[in-house]
Design a protein around this motif. Structure first.
Motif, PDB file in Angstrom:
ATOM      1  N   VAL A 112      51.475  21.336   2.649  1.00 42.09           N
ATOM      2  CA  VAL A 112      50.222  20.601   2.850  1.00 42.09           C
ATOM      3  C   VAL A 112      49.165  21.580   3.351  1.00 42.09           C
ATOM      4  CG1 VAL A 112      49.065  18.762   4.116  1.00 42.09           C
ATOM      5  CG2 VAL A 112      51.444  18.461   3.384  1.00 42.09           C
ATOM      6  N   VAL A 113      48.010  21.568   2.706  1.00 50.04           N
ATOM      7  CA  VAL A 113      46.876  22.366   3.172  1.00 50.04           C
ATOM      8  C   VAL A 113      45.953  21.439   3.955  1.00 50.04           C
ATOM      9  CG1 VAL A 113      44.909  23.790   2.518  1.00 50.04           C
ATOM     10  CG2 VAL A 113      47.040  23.943   1.222  1.00 50.04           C
ATOM     11  N   SER A 114      45.675  21.808   5.212  1.00 53.06           N
ATOM     12  CA  SER A 114      44.911  20.929   6.090  1.00 53.06           C
ATOM     13  C   SER A 114      43.794  21.701   6.787  1.00 53.06           C
ATOM     14  CB  SER A 114      45.851  20.319   7.147  1.00 53.06           C
ATOM     15  OG  SER A 114      45.176  19.399   7.964  1.00 53.06           O
TER      16      SER A 114
ATOM     17  N   GLU B 283      48.935  24.594  -3.860  1.00 52.96           N
ATOM     18  CA  GLU B 283      49.042  23.171  -4.162  1.00 52.96           C
ATOM     19  C   GLU B 283      49.378  22.393  -2.898  1.00 52.96           C
ATOM     20  OE1 GLU B 283      50.735  21.088  -7.919  1.00 52.96           O
ATOM     21  OE2 GLU B 283      52.381  21.170  -6.455  1.00 52.96           O
ATOM     22  N   SER B 284      48.515  21.467  -2.528  1.00 54.71           N
ATOM     23  CA  SER B 284      48.727  20.627  -1.357  1.00 54.71           C
ATOM     24  C   SER B 284      49.388  19.334  -1.804  1.00 54.71           C
ATOM     25  CB  SER B 284      47.401  20.333  -0.655  1.00 54.71           C
ATOM     26  OG  SER B 284      47.611  19.588   0.524  1.00 54.71           O
ATOM     27  N   GLN B 285      50.561  19.038  -1.227  1.00 53.64           N
ATOM     28  CA  GLN B 285      51.389  17.918  -1.688  1.00 53.64           C
ATOM     29  C   GLN B 285      51.349  16.761  -0.691  1.00 53.64           C
ATOM     30  OE1 GLN B 285      54.840  20.379  -1.675  1.00 53.64           O
ATOM     31  NE2 GLN B 285      54.710  20.845  -3.864  1.00 53.64           N
ATOM     32  N   GLY B 286      50.173  16.349  -0.338  1.00 52.67           N
ATOM     33  CA  GLY B 286      50.036  15.247   0.598  1.00 52.67           C
ATOM     34  C   GLY B 286      48.933  15.512   1.590  1.00 52.67           C
ATOM     35  N   MET B 287      48.767  14.597   2.534  1.00 54.71           N
ATOM     36  CA  MET B 287      47.719  14.736   3.541  1.00 54.71           C
ATOM     37  C   MET B 287      48.247  14.246   4.884  1.00 54.71           C
ATOM     38  SD  MET B 287      43.806  13.270   3.526  1.00 54.71           S
ATOM     39  CE  MET B 287      44.298  11.549   3.579  1.00 54.71           C
ATOM     40  N   VAL B 288      48.049  15.070   5.903  1.00 50.97           N
ATOM     41  CA  VAL B 288      48.439  14.704   7.263  1.00 50.97           C
ATOM     42  C   VAL B 288      47.319  13.863   7.868  1.00 50.97           C
ATOM     43  CG1 VAL B 288      48.888  15.592   9.575  1.00 50.97           C
ATOM     44  CG2 VAL B 288      49.908  16.716   7.595  1.00 50.97           C
ATOM     45  N   LEU B 289      47.676  12.711   8.437  1.00 51.10           N
ATOM     46  CA  LEU B 289      46.665  11.830   9.014  1.00 51.10           C
ATOM     47  C   LEU B 289      46.216  12.351  10.377  1.00 51.10           C
ATOM     48  CD1 LEU B 289      47.995   8.228   8.213  1.00 51.10           C
ATOM     49  CD2 LEU B 289      46.411   9.658   6.910  1.00 51.10           C
TER      50      LEU B 289
ATOM     51  N   LEU C   5      41.353  26.535   7.255  1.00 52.72           N
ATOM     52  CA  LEU C   5      42.499  25.877   6.628  1.00 52.72           C
ATOM     53  C   LEU C   5      43.814  26.458   7.123  1.00 52.72           C
ATOM     54  CD1 LEU C   5      41.285  25.675   2.906  1.00 52.72           C
ATOM     55  CD2 LEU C   5      41.110  23.923   4.675  1.00 52.72           C
ATOM     56  N   LEU C   6      44.814  25.577   7.264  1.00 49.47           N
ATOM     57  CA  LEU C   6      46.172  25.989   7.578  1.00 49.47           C
ATOM     58  C   LEU C   6      47.114  25.491   6.491  1.00 49.47           C
ATOM     59  CD1 LEU C   6      46.521  25.266  11.408  1.00 49.47           C
ATOM     60  CD2 LEU C   6      46.007  27.436  10.290  1.00 49.47           C
TER      61      LEU C   6
ATOM     62  N   LEU D 288      53.130   6.047   3.312  1.00 49.73           N
ATOM     63  CA  LEU D 288      52.968   6.805   4.549  1.00 49.73           C
ATOM     64  C   LEU D 288      54.344   7.067   5.147  1.00 49.73           C
ATOM     65  CD1 LEU D 288      49.999   4.795   6.141  1.00 49.73           C
ATOM     66  CD2 LEU D 288      49.892   6.801   4.647  1.00 49.73           C
ATOM     67  N   ARG D 289      54.640   8.334   5.438  1.00 55.52           N
ATOM     68  CA  ARG D 289      55.956   8.719   5.940  1.00 55.52           C
ATOM     69  C   ARG D 289      55.839   9.519   7.233  1.00 55.52           C
ATOM     70  NH1 ARG D 289      60.433   7.336   2.386  1.00 55.52           N
ATOM     71  NH2 ARG D 289      59.371   6.223   0.690  1.00 55.52           N
ATOM     72  N   THR D 290      56.802   9.314   8.121  1.00 55.14           N
ATOM     73  CA  THR D 290      56.876  10.155   9.313  1.00 55.14           C
ATOM     74  C   THR D 290      57.443  11.515   8.929  1.00 55.14           C
ATOM     75  OG1 THR D 290      59.087   9.337   9.859  1.00 55.14           O
ATOM     76  CG2 THR D 290      57.213   8.184  10.833  1.00 55.14           C
ATOM     77  N   GLY D 291      56.998  12.534   9.620  1.00 53.26           N
ATOM     78  CA  GLY D 291      57.463  13.883   9.316  1.00 53.26           C
ATOM     79  C   GLY D 291      57.297  14.806  10.508  1.00 53.26           C
ATOM     80  N   THR D 292      57.761  16.019  10.332  1.00 57.89           N
ATOM     81  CA  THR D 292      57.645  17.057  11.366  1.00 57.89           C
ATOM     82  C   THR D 292      57.201  18.361  10.722  1.00 57.89           C
ATOM     83  OG1 THR D 292      59.409  16.061  12.699  1.00 57.89           O
ATOM     84  CG2 THR D 292      58.846  18.355  13.172  1.00 57.89           C
ATOM     85  N   ILE D 293      56.208  18.991  11.316  1.00 59.44           N
ATOM     86  CA  ILE D 293      55.777  20.304  10.835  1.00 59.44           C
ATOM     87  C   ILE D 293      56.837  21.327  11.231  1.00 59.44           C
ATOM     88  CG2 ILE D 293      54.024  22.113  11.038  1.00 59.44           C
ATOM     89  CD1 ILE D 293      51.978  19.926  11.636  1.00 59.44           C
ATOM     90  N   THR D 294      57.366  22.051  10.256  1.00 59.78           N
ATOM     91  CA  THR D 294      58.395  23.065  10.533  1.00 59.78           C
ATOM     92  C   THR D 294      57.831  24.480  10.494  1.00 59.78           C
ATOM     93  OG1 THR D 294      59.032  23.127   8.195  1.00 59.78           O
ATOM     94  CG2 THR D 294      60.215  21.583   9.632  1.00 59.78           C
ATOM     95  N   ALA D 295      56.693  24.665   9.843  1.00 50.66           N
ATOM     96  CA  ALA D 295      56.072  25.986   9.785  1.00 50.66           C
ATOM     97  C   ALA D 295      54.582  25.817   9.536  1.00 50.66           C
ATOM     98  CB  ALA D 295      56.694  26.845   8.683  1.00 50.66           C
ATOM     99  N   ALA D 296      53.814  26.776   9.996  1.00 48.68           N
ATOM    100  CA  ALA D 296      52.362  26.754   9.790  1.00 48.68           C
ATOM    101  C   ALA D 296      51.854  28.178   9.738  1.00 48.68           C
ATOM    102  CB  ALA D 296      51.671  25.983  10.919  1.00 48.68           C
ATOM    103  N   GLU D 297      50.895  28.416   8.862  1.00 52.67           N
ATOM    104  CA  GLU D 297      50.311  29.748   8.741  1.00 52.67           C
ATOM    105  C   GLU D 297      48.877  29.630   8.254  1.00 52.67           C
ATOM    106  OE1 GLU D 297      51.577  31.846   4.861  1.00 52.67           O
ATOM    107  OE2 GLU D 297      53.311  30.573   5.381  1.00 52.67           O
ATOM    108  N   PRO D 298      48.050  30.627   8.560  1.00 48.88           N
ATOM    109  CA  PRO D 298      46.661  30.584   8.092  1.00 48.88           C
ATOM    110  C   PRO D 298      46.607  30.716   6.572  1.00 48.88           C
ATOM    111  CG  PRO D 298      46.963  32.225   9.821  1.00 48.88           C
ATOM    112  CD  PRO D 298      48.311  31.826   9.373  1.00 48.88           C
ATOM    113  N   MET D 299      45.579  30.125   6.001  1.00 48.89           N
ATOM    114  CA  MET D 299      45.324  30.303   4.568  1.00 48.89           C
ATOM    115  C   MET D 299      44.500  31.569   4.379  1.00 48.89           C
ATOM    116  SD  MET D 299      46.369  27.965   2.287  1.00 48.89           S
ATOM    117  CE  MET D 299      45.064  27.712   1.084  1.00 48.89           C
ATOM    118  N   PRO D 300      44.879  32.434   3.454  1.00 48.63           N
ATOM    119  CA  PRO D 300      44.081  33.635   3.200  1.00 48.63           C
ATOM    120  C   PRO D 300      42.644  33.287   2.842  1.00 48.63           C
ATOM    121  CG  PRO D 300      46.207  33.773   2.100  1.00 48.63           C
ATOM    122  CD  PRO D 300      46.079  32.360   2.603  1.00 48.63           C
ATOM    123  N   LYS D 301      41.707  34.026   3.420  1.00 48.08           N
ATOM    124  CA  LYS D 301      40.280  33.883   3.124  1.00 48.08           C
ATOM    125  C   LYS D 301      39.758  32.482   3.425  1.00 48.08           C
ATOM    126  CE  LYS D 301      40.651  37.231  -0.667  1.00 48.08           C
ATOM    127  NZ  LYS D 301      40.353  37.499  -2.082  1.00 48.08           N
ATOM    128  N   ALA D 302      40.387  31.762   4.327  1.00 49.37           N
ATOM    129  CA  ALA D 302      39.942  30.402   4.646  1.00 49.37           C
ATOM    130  C   ALA D 302      40.194  30.158   6.133  1.00 49.37           C
ATOM    131  CB  ALA D 302      40.675  29.374   3.791  1.00 49.37           C
TER     132      ALA D 302
END
Length: 704
Positions: free
Chosen positions: A640-642, A673-679, A626-627, A609-623
């Protein structure tokens, strides 16, 4: 300003009663704006009505064991009555089950179909319930979510993980009608080619131009409205189905369309047009003057969940049809919560309009008390919260102590000193009324900006100025020293002019109080154009009340809730608080998700488990749920797809600190490809909150 206005408010589904959040979202702000336009003497038509088609109606009917017609009749009548009781002044409250609406909606389909290039037919497989002999809408199918395994996901989305779904993705699907496993059958549906309109829609929303000509000023649109639209456009528009296999709705007027109806999203906004047509028929008007004339403006009032339909989909339909005006503004409000939580009918958390009217039936000025509290907390640019303590504060401090006290003092003193007549002033009337004129001008400016909360505060600022003016001038002290002091005439003359001005400016906000103010200063009921006349009089230094004009006798406007001699109003508020306390107490004992079986410490240490900061976010096409997030974890960035789009807007997320499961095996979601999961933490309402370190902690540090 334009010659004509057509104003709309979102058509509420006729499958349930409306709560206070609905009132604050799309109906109260529109009522303020329309009342204001009328006071300016504008030709304005405000249309609304019940949205009476779609699966939501049939599902409610099935639950109650009655017909869809009984459902829509019941809730159309209830909502129409409560709107009227709360002073919501629609010019017409129509319904989409009316023949004129069916005719108008079918004409839209037929015209667009005949033009060619706007629709496409698609053959597809759709679930069918053999026992009920009908195709199933998405919400009539449940099953296991393929993403999280939740066993009660719907055919269009999983409300557990937020994933967008199609019915065929469900594992072990079953019909909510029969409970049986549905079969797949081929069917054909018509799709509106929304994607072909993408380029001009982007220019229209972003630049405010249409067909190369200025259409509106995009800077006057709310940021969250433009942001949501551009986010949709950036994701790429797709054709949208406009028909459904249902037995409740408007029949599709086309060959080989037996058993098909127009999809509710397509027919509902056309309800604005059919309502205007019916209003025009009843009033001997030409409806096209309001929808098609160059000197007419269209304004939509909605909640933020309807932005895309009113800023992208419906405008595309109107332009494709041809000849219709597009909206010059869509001042969508965000959501109103209730005492810190979302409205929840199942838990009894919140209050519906008709419940308020019943439970506050013995509360004086209950309509304006509610309207004012909602206006002061109106969710114009961000989500807001209705609280009973604030209701009391707004009522007692602003309506009673500020407005009511000022008006009462002016009327009492004027009757005492001048026998209920407006005294002739000695000073320059323009100078005496200049501060009031300035404040009134500011109120008008805020109304033009759709800033209704600030405008209402401006009205109270005028009353507050009047109180301060009286206090500083102290006419009672002057009268005691010399009843003939000419300064007393100027003071009371000014105070009465301010009350007369308040009798106009309060009308859009607290329309049940405004007529009382008119009676107190001996004026008739307001007519269209009275505000425009008053502003011109102030500009010219002409008094609103001439010398010698007879006023009325004092009248209590607002009986305070906190009253040492009468606690009846406080008891009403306390009963509301007690209801919520009982719900919260019951929730404390409600069953939480059980703790999972014990694991060994070594199992836990496998998690990184690592601390992090979201630097960018955008909608997922046709979803839609999901972001796509970009997360900085110090040594690298991760994609990360959340499934959090239901709760968070992408433009608000950059800078958000998070905790990331960094060693979760990558997984492809909708091609990314989602490379992890935000808690995230989730409460019993299904609301999500980020698990995060304290501010300034840094990225990439281990959570142990």
């Amino acid at each position: 300003m334009s010659k004509r206005y057509i104003v709309t408010s979102a058509l509420p589904y006729a499958n349930g009663a409306l709560h206070l959040g609905h009132l604050a979202g799309a109906y109260l702000p529109a009522d303020i704006y329309v009342r204001y336009l009328r006071l300016l003497g504008k030709d304005v038509v405000w249309v609304c009505g019940s949205d009476e088609h779609g699966a939501a109606i049939t599902i409610r009917a099935k639950k109650e064991g009655i017909s869809p017609q009984e459902i829509i009749d019941k809730y159309h009548t209830l909502n129409k009555q409560t709107f009227q009781q709360l002073g919501v002044s629609f010019d017409i409250y129509h319904r989409t089950s009316a023949p004129i609406h069916h005719e108008t909606a079918q004409d839209f389909f037929t015209t667009l179909h005949a033009k060619g290039g706007e629709f496409e037919e698609r053959e597809q497989e759709q679930y069918y319930d053999e026992a009920y002999d009908q195709f199933l809408a998405d919400r009539y199918i449940t099953g296991n979510c393929p993403k999280c395994g939740h066993d009660a996901a719907f055919g269009d989305q999983c409300e557990n993980c937020g994933s967008d779904l199609s019915p065929t993705e469900l594992i072990n699907p079953k019909s909510t009608l029969s409970g049986n496993a549905p079969t797949l059958r081929k069917t054909t549906h018509w799709y509106f080619k929304l994607d072909k309109h993408e380029d001009w829609l982007r220019e229209w929303i972003d630049q405010g131009t249409l067909n190369g000509q200025p259409h509106h000023d995009p800077k006057t649109w709310k940021r969250h409205v433009v942001g949501q639209c551009l986010s949709w456009l950036d994701s790429g528009l797709q054709p949208r189905a406009i028909t459904r296999d249902l037995d409740w709705g408007i029949p599709v007027p086309a060959k080989n369309a037996e058993g098909k109806v127009l999809y509710v999203w397509f027919d509902a906004p056309i309800g604005y047009i059919s309502a205007t047509r019916e209003w025009a028929r009843q009033n001997g008007k030409n409806w096209e003057d309001y929808w098609k004339s160059e000197d007419s403006e269209l304004v939509h009032f909605i909640g933020k969940d309807n932005i895309v339909f009113h800023c992208i989909v419906f405008p595309a339909m109107l332009k494709a049809y041809g000849g219709y005006n597009l909206p010059v503004n869509v001042p969508a409000n965000q959501f109103l919560n209730f005492e810190g939580k979302k409205f929840s009918k199942s838990r009894g958390w919140g209050l519906e309009q008709h419940q308020y009217l019943e439970e506050f039936k013995d509360f004086p000025n209950k309509e304006d008390a509610l309207r004012y509290a909602l206006i002061r907390n109106m969710p114009e640019n961000r989500d807001a919260d209705f609280k009973w303590d604030e209701f009391v504060e707004f009522h007692d401090k602003e309506l009673a102590d500020n407005l009511g006290n000022f008006v009462n003092r002016v009327i009492v003193l004027s009757n005492k000193y001048f026998e209920g007549k407006v005294p002739a002033p000695n000073g320059n009337t323009a100078e005496m009324l200049a501060p009031a004129h300035k404040i009134a001008t500011q109120v008008v400016q805020e109304l033009n900006r759709y800033s209704f909360r600030t405008a209402a505060q401006g009205v109270m600022e005028l009353s507050d100025w009047g109180n301060a003016y009286l206090q500083e001038s102290a006419p009672w002290a002057l009268y005691k020293a010399n009843p003939e002091d000419p300064a007393i005439r100027d003071i009371m003359f000014t105070g009465l002019q301010v009350v007369a001005l308040l009798s106009i400016l309060t009308a859009p906000f607290i329309p049940f109080t405004s007529p009382k103010l008119r009676r107190l200063v001996g004026l008739p009921e307001l007519e269209n154009g009275d505000l425009a006349i008053a502003l011109q009089q102030l500009e010219n230094g002409t008094p609103l009340l001439p010398a010698g004009h007879a006023i009325g006798q004092p009248e209590l406007l607002f009986a305070k809730i906190h009253d040492r001699k009468d606690d009846s109003r406080l008891q009403i508020i306390n009963r509301q608080k007690a209801k919520l306390e009982a719900i919260e107490e019951a929730d404390k004992g409600s069953e939480r998700e059980p703790v999972k079986p014990n694991i060994e410490f070594d199992d836990f240490t496998k998690l990184d488990l690592r601390t992090g900061t979201i630097t960018a976010a955008e909608p997922m096409p046709k979803a839609n749920k999901l972001l796509k997030l970009t997360v900085d974890i110090g040594s690298e960035t991760r994609t990360v797809v959340s499934g959090i789009a239901k709760f968070f807007k992408p433009e608000d997320l950059p800078g958000q600190t998070v905790v990331l499961v960094a060693n979760l095996a990558p997984r492809k979601l909708r091609g990314v490809e989602s490379q992890g999961m935000v808690l995230m933490a989730e409460n019993n309402e299904g609301q999500l909150a980020f698990v995060q370190p304290q501010e300034g902690f840094g990225n990439g540090w281990v959570v142990r």
